[in-house]
Motif scaffolding. Structure first.
Motif, PDB file in Angstrom:
ATOM      1  N   PHE A 147      -4.779   4.391  -7.496  1.00  0.00           N
ATOM      2  CA  PHE A 147      -6.205   4.703  -7.626  1.00  0.00           C
ATOM      3  C   PHE A 147      -7.091   3.554  -8.119  1.00  0.00           C
ATOM      4  CE2 PHE A 147      -4.177   8.933  -8.062  1.00  0.00           C
ATOM      5  CZ  PHE A 147      -4.719   9.498  -6.927  1.00  0.00           C
ATOM      6  N   SER A 148      -6.523   2.526  -8.661  1.00  0.00           N
ATOM      7  CA  SER A 148      -7.328   1.444  -9.208  1.00  0.00           C
ATOM      8  C   SER A 148      -7.904   0.563  -8.105  1.00  0.00           C
ATOM      9  CB  SER A 148      -6.480   0.593 -10.151  1.00  0.00           C
ATOM     10  OG  SER A 148      -7.227  -0.490 -10.632  1.00  0.00           O
ATOM     11  N   LYS A 149      -9.139   0.191  -8.267  1.00  0.00           N
ATOM     12  CA  LYS A 149      -9.772  -0.724  -7.312  1.00  0.00           C
ATOM     13  C   LYS A 149      -9.304  -2.159  -7.571  1.00  0.00           C
ATOM     14  CE  LYS A 149     -13.251   2.125  -5.772  1.00  0.00           C
ATOM     15  NZ  LYS A 149     -12.614   3.023  -4.871  1.00  0.00           N
ATOM     16  N   LYS A 150      -9.194  -2.488  -8.860  1.00  0.00           N
ATOM     17  CA  LYS A 150      -8.726  -3.823  -9.242  1.00  0.00           C
ATOM     18  C   LYS A 150      -7.285  -3.695  -9.742  1.00  0.00           C
ATOM     19  CE  LYS A 150      -9.706  -7.659 -12.295  1.00  0.00           C
ATOM     20  NZ  LYS A 150     -10.337  -8.064 -13.520  1.00  0.00           N
ATOM     21  N   LYS A 151      -6.345  -4.170  -8.960  1.00  0.00           N
ATOM     22  CA  LYS A 151      -4.927  -4.061  -9.292  1.00  0.00           C
ATOM     23  C   LYS A 151      -4.451  -5.373  -9.931  1.00  0.00           C
ATOM     24  CE  LYS A 151      -4.201  -0.962  -5.375  1.00  0.00           C
ATOM     25  NZ  LYS A 151      -5.378  -0.236  -5.629  1.00  0.00           N
TER      26      LYS A 151
ATOM     27  N   LEU B 276       6.356   5.025 -15.567  1.00  0.00           N
ATOM     28  CA  LEU B 276       6.371   4.763 -14.131  1.00  0.00           C
ATOM     29  C   LEU B 276       5.314   5.598 -13.400  1.00  0.00           C
ATOM     30  CD1 LEU B 276       7.750   3.104 -11.971  1.00  0.00           C
ATOM     31  CD2 LEU B 276       9.454   4.906 -11.742  1.00  0.00           C
ATOM     32  N   ALA B 277       5.130   6.840 -13.830  1.00  0.00           N
ATOM     33  CA  ALA B 277       4.079   7.675 -13.244  1.00  0.00           C
ATOM     34  C   ALA B 277       2.708   7.074 -13.512  1.00  0.00           C
ATOM     35  CB  ALA B 277       4.164   9.092 -13.797  1.00  0.00           C
ATOM     36  N   GLY B 278       2.498   6.599 -14.722  1.00  0.00           N
ATOM     37  CA  GLY B 278       1.220   5.978 -15.064  1.00  0.00           C
ATOM     38  C   GLY B 278       0.956   4.718 -14.254  1.00  0.00           C
ATOM     39  N   ILE B 279       1.959   3.874 -14.130  1.00  0.00           N
ATOM     40  CA  ILE B 279       1.818   2.644 -13.342  1.00  0.00           C
ATOM     41  C   ILE B 279       1.553   2.979 -11.875  1.00  0.00           C
ATOM     42  CG2 ILE B 279       3.150   0.687 -12.408  1.00  0.00           C
ATOM     43  CD1 ILE B 279       1.978   0.166 -15.161  1.00  0.00           C
ATOM     44  N   THR B 280       2.264   3.975 -11.372  1.00  0.00           N
ATOM     45  CA  THR B 280       2.074   4.389  -9.981  1.00  0.00           C
ATOM     46  C   THR B 280       0.648   4.888  -9.756  1.00  0.00           C
ATOM     47  OG1 THR B 280       4.408   4.917  -9.768  1.00  0.00           O
ATOM     48  CG2 THR B 280       2.923   5.939  -8.182  1.00  0.00           C
ATOM     49  N   LEU B 281       0.162   5.740 -10.659  1.00  0.00           N
ATOM     50  CA  LEU B 281      -1.216   6.230 -10.531  1.00  0.00           C
ATOM     51  C   LEU B 281      -2.232   5.084 -10.630  1.00  0.00           C
ATOM     52  CD1 LEU B 281      -0.987   9.522 -12.609  1.00  0.00           C
ATOM     53  CD2 LEU B 281      -1.185   9.301 -10.120  1.00  0.00           C
ATOM     54  N   TYR B 282      -1.946   4.153 -11.518  1.00  0.00           N
ATOM     55  CA  TYR B 282      -2.833   2.990 -11.665  1.00  0.00           C
ATOM     56  C   TYR B 282      -2.931   2.214 -10.354  1.00  0.00           C
ATOM     57  CZ  TYR B 282      -4.300  -1.726 -12.943  1.00  0.00           C
ATOM     58  OH  TYR B 282      -4.944  -2.931 -12.986  1.00  0.00           O
ATOM     59  N   PHE B 283      -1.785   1.922  -9.735  1.00  0.00           N
ATOM     60  CA  PHE B 283      -1.800   1.127  -8.517  1.00  0.00           C
ATOM     61  C   PHE B 283      -2.281   1.914  -7.288  1.00  0.00           C
ATOM     62  CE2 PHE B 283       0.807  -1.862 -10.935  1.00  0.00           C
ATOM     63  CZ  PHE B 283       0.181  -3.051 -10.593  1.00  0.00           C
TER      64      PHE B 283
ATOM     65  N   LYS C   2       0.821  -1.208   0.000  1.00  0.00           N
ATOM     66  CA  LYS C   2       0.000   0.000   0.000  1.00  0.00           C
ATOM     67  C   LYS C   2       0.857   1.261   0.000  1.00  0.00           C
ATOM     68  CE  LYS C   2      -4.011  -2.024   2.216  1.00  0.00           C
ATOM     69  NZ  LYS C   2      -4.940  -1.971   3.324  1.00  0.00           N
ATOM     70  N   LEU C   3       1.954   1.243   0.706  1.00  0.00           N
ATOM     71  CA  LEU C   3       2.812   2.429   0.818  1.00  0.00           C
ATOM     72  C   LEU C   3       3.794   2.591  -0.336  1.00  0.00           C
ATOM     73  CD1 LEU C   3       3.749   2.538   4.608  1.00  0.00           C
ATOM     74  CD2 LEU C   3       2.285   4.086   3.329  1.00  0.00           C
ATOM     75  N   PHE C   4       4.157   1.505  -0.972  1.00  0.00           N
ATOM     76  CA  PHE C   4       5.214   1.547  -1.980  1.00  0.00           C
ATOM     77  C   PHE C   4       4.975   2.609  -3.046  1.00  0.00           C
ATOM     78  CE2 PHE C   4       6.976   0.081  -6.061  1.00  0.00           C
ATOM     79  CZ  PHE C   4       8.316   0.148  -5.746  1.00  0.00           C
ATOM     80  N   TYR C   5       3.808   2.640  -3.625  1.00  0.00           N
ATOM     81  CA  TYR C   5       3.536   3.562  -4.726  1.00  0.00           C
ATOM     82  C   TYR C   5       3.429   5.007  -4.254  1.00  0.00           C
ATOM     83  CZ  TYR C   5       3.118  -0.632  -7.427  1.00  0.00           C
ATOM     84  OH  TYR C   5       3.405  -1.817  -8.036  1.00  0.00           O
TER      85      TYR C   5
END
Length: 166
Positions: free
Chosen positions: A52-56, A43-50, A3-6
């Motif tokens: 804000f996304s409900k399904k990771k 990397l910014a896109g992946i970070t935002l995905y993880f 949870k904290l990584f991103y």
């Protein structure tokens, strides 16, 4: 940790954007800088995905990386076209500004021509000329020259002193 990584990754991504933005604004885009910028965007896109996304779904990482690298390989936004246009712009812009082109092409400069250029312009011209002459872009560079020369002697043939910012 998951949870904290991103969240902890966001300051590093911001620093990456500042660092590569500074290099691009100072020296233009090269293939290496393009790749670093592309990785920072990915990397910014992946970070935002993880964040804000409900399904990771972890499959998103390789699929998105494959997609972004495939897009960067071809077309007018491709790595080689963007870097060539950026460096040609850095080379031509100061010459156009001081009316040192002949029919839109780079001609050998005279001593008086060099006096028109300030040190920043000389550094821009030298850096871009060196980059273009030493990469596969030298074919495109030759199309913009009024003389036919080998890329190893381009500075001497154009009467442009090699100038660095150091």
């Amino acid at each position: 940790f998951n949870k904290l990584f991103y969240y902890l990754l966001t300051p590093i991504i911001a620093m990456a954007f500042v660092a590569i933005g500074r290099r691009i604004s100072d020296y233009g885009i090269t293939e290496e800088r393009y790749i670093v910028l592309l990785i920072a965007i990915w990397l910014a896109g992946i970070t935002l995905y993880f964040i804000f996304s409900k399904k990771k779904n972890i499959i998103t990482i390789p699929l998105s990386l494959m997609s972004i690298t495939s897009l960067a390989a071809f077309g007018p936004w491709g790595i080689y076209q963007v870097s060539m246009r950026s460096q040609m712009s850095r080379l031509i812009q100061p010459l156009e500004q001081h009316h040192l082109l002949q029919n839109g092409k780079i001609r050998p400069l005279k001593r008086a021509d060099l006096n028109l250029l300030d040190s920043n312009d000389k550094i821009k011209i030298s850096g871009a000329l060196e980059y273009l002459a030493q990469t596969e872009h030298r074919k495109y560079l030759k199309e913009h020259l009024t003389i036919n020369i080998d890329s190893t002697e381009i500075f001497k043939a154009l009467n442009i002193p090699y100038t660095t910012g150091v």
